[in-house]
Design a protein around this motif. Sequence first.
Motif, PDB file in Angstrom:
ATOM      1  N   GLU A  28      10.927 -41.147  70.906  1.00  0.00           N
ATOM      2  CA  GLU A  28      12.326 -41.402  71.267  1.00  0.00           C
ATOM      3  C   GLU A  28      12.566 -42.845  71.675  1.00  0.00           C
ATOM      4  OE1 GLU A  28      12.837 -38.209  74.073  1.00  0.00           O
ATOM      5  OE2 GLU A  28      13.317 -36.780  72.479  1.00  0.00           O
ATOM      6  N   ASN A  83      20.027 -40.229  63.808  1.00  0.00           N
ATOM      7  CA  ASN A  83      21.163 -39.390  64.201  1.00  0.00           C
ATOM      8  C   ASN A  83      21.295 -38.130  63.361  1.00  0.00           C
ATOM      9  OD1 ASN A  83      21.977 -41.220  66.223  1.00  0.00           O
ATOM     10  ND2 ASN A  83      22.950 -42.492  64.678  1.00  0.00           N
ATOM     11  N   LEU A  88      17.777 -34.160  65.510  1.00  0.00           N
ATOM     12  CA  LEU A  88      18.144 -34.145  66.926  1.00  0.00           C
ATOM     13  C   LEU A  88      18.034 -32.745  67.527  1.00  0.00           C
ATOM     14  CD1 LEU A  88      21.203 -36.570  66.862  1.00  0.00           C
ATOM     15  CD2 LEU A  88      18.891 -37.047  67.694  1.00  0.00           C
ATOM     16  N   LYS A  92      15.518 -31.614  70.473  1.00  0.00           N
ATOM     17  CA  LYS A  92      16.095 -31.013  71.681  1.00  0.00           C
ATOM     18  C   LYS A  92      15.387 -29.688  71.991  1.00  0.00           C
ATOM     19  CE  LYS A  92      20.058 -28.681  71.621  1.00  0.00           C
ATOM     20  NZ  LYS A  92      19.774 -27.358  72.145  1.00  0.00           N
TER      21      LYS A  92
END
Length: 100
Positions: A28, A83, A88, A92
Amino acid sequence: MTLLSEMSINEYDKRQISLMKDMLTLYESGKISLKKLIDSLEGLLFCLQSVDVKWKDEFHEHWFVLEQIYAVASFRKESISQNDPDLLNALKNINELLSK
């Protein structure tokens, strides 16, 4: 979602889980590639000894999304957008599995 906090995890596995979190942080922050993240998470996942099979299956499911994104982009010789919603979402979900 299966929670790590509900399992009796040995010290070895706690270290492996900590390394998984470290790898996510490195990715990240742009310090490692997606390929390095994928390979590292897979290796660490296979080392786990005391974690429930259900948790491992959930983790593998989200890890596999990363693998698919990378494979498709490599095949098409395309770059992977940071993105990308699938990317993502998988990150998560992996973070959630490691944090609870």
